[in-house]
Scaffold this active site. Structure first.
Site, short mmCIF file in Angstrom:
data_model
loop_
_atom_site.label_atom_id
_atom_site.label_comp_id
_atom_site.label_asym_id
_atom_site.label_seq_id
_atom_site.Cartn_x
_atom_site.Cartn_y
_atom_site.Cartn_z
N SER A 13 48.11 24.14 135.51
CA SER A 13 49.07 23.83 134.44
C SER A 13 50.37 24.61 134.63
O SER A 13 50.40 25.66 135.29
CB SER A 13 48.47 24.18 133.08
OG SER A 13 47.25 23.50 132.89
N1 SAM Z 1 42.94 25.65 133.81
C1 SAM Z 1 43.26 25.17 135.11
C2 SAM Z 1 44.01 26.17 135.95
O1 SAM Z 1 44.33 27.26 135.47
O2 SAM Z 1 44.26 25.86 137.13
C3 SAM Z 1 43.96 23.83 135.12
C4 SAM Z 1 43.10 22.78 134.61
S1 SAM Z 1 43.47 21.13 135.08
C5 SAM Z 1 44.88 20.78 134.10
C6 SAM Z 1 42.10 20.35 134.23
C7 SAM Z 1 40.76 20.55 134.89
O3 SAM Z 1 39.75 20.03 134.02
C8 SAM Z 1 40.59 19.80 136.21
O4 SAM Z 1 40.25 20.71 137.22
C9 SAM Z 1 39.46 18.80 135.93
O5 SAM Z 1 38.64 18.55 137.05
C10 SAM Z 1 38.70 19.51 134.83
N2 SAM Z 1 37.84 18.68 133.98
C11 SAM Z 1 38.06 17.43 133.47
N3 SAM Z 1 37.00 17.06 132.72
C12 SAM Z 1 36.11 18.08 132.74
C13 SAM Z 1 34.82 18.30 132.15
N4 SAM Z 1 34.22 17.41 131.37
N5 SAM Z 1 34.21 19.48 132.40
C14 SAM Z 1 34.77 20.42 133.19
N6 SAM Z 1 35.97 20.27 133.77
C15 SAM Z 1 36.64 19.11 133.55
#
Ligand code: SAM
Length: 227
Positions: free
Chosen positions: A62
């Protein structure tokens, strides 16, 4: 001179002037975590641009202002037990880890962070180990919409992908007096960030904090498509 110190100074000035961040605790946490260690090598020179960056598998780390604003809204305190859904690179979890550790290092909370894509979980585990956050952060591979009941209840829950609604298990795993942040809305492009507060009697209050753009939350209580 410390790596990227000029870039860090420049971005802090911008974030303050733009009104994205006010808390000195959050700024200090940002200054301690090396974002350059959480981006893919080809984006290293852009580590302190305030923008999401690709981390592989169609996902992103993000933007800096979003990570810091979410930390500020969560009002994190030393000793907190935190659940993050959407580990990605591990960066946001590391900033949270700084905020739940007391200044003298004597009080340490813990972050449990769940990632559904094993390749990204591996990336985050490596990043957190190299930067020595692995004592305060546990990465779990799975569907974060189910939460992580093993370590519940949580003082704070931070969801970093956008769902159609608040997953019921997350509400159940939030402590009375706890706070949960989640982007809710359309699957792509436009959502609103919600702050959910559970009072001491367990009553829920929901506040819309405004428009955001996140990748979809995919899972049993999220969007049920493969992305
Ligand atoms: N917090 C992260 C960072 O600091 O790099 C960025 C997160 S990215 C915007 C969103 C993440 O949520 C992705 O890696 C995606 O694979 C994950 N995601 C989506 N649905 C999910 C779920 N049900 N459980 C766990 N992770 C999930």
């Amino acid at each position: 001179m410390k790596a990227f110190s000029e870039e860090k100074k420049r971005i802090v000035k911008y974030l303050k002037r733009a009104g994205f961040v006010r808390s000195e605790r959050v700024i200090n946490a940002f200054l301690k975590v090396p974002r350059e260690e959480f981006v893919r090598p080809e984006y290293r020179k852009h580590a302190y641009d305030d923008t999401p960056l690709p981390i592989g598998c169609g996902q992103t780390i993000s933007a800096i202002h979003m990570v810091l604003m979410m930390c500020e809204y969560l009002d994190l305190k030393p000793g907190h037990n935190v659940l993050e859904v959407g580990t990605g690179s591990g960066y946001h979890a590391a900033v949270i880890a700084e905020l739940i550790t007391s200044e003298d290092g004597k009080i340490k909370g813990h972050v449990y962070t769940i990632e559904r894509i094993p390749e990204l979980a591996k990336f985050a585990i490596e990043n957190l180990k190299r930067t020595r956050y692995d004592d305060r952060i546990t990465v779990i591979i799975g569907d974060g919409t189910l939460g992580y009941p093993e370590k519940a209840p949580y003082d704070r829950i931070c969801v970093t992908a956008a769902g159609p609604d608040v997953p019921k298990p997350l509400l159940e795993q939030l402590k009375n007096g706890g706070k949960l942040l989640i982007p809710i809305g359309a699957q792509f492009y436009w959502q609103e960030l919600y702050l959910i507060e559970k009072d001491l009697e367990g009553k829920i209050k929901k506040k819309n904090l405004g428009g955001v753009a996140f990748v979809p939350l995919i899972g049993k209580y999220g969007w049920n498509v493969e992305g």
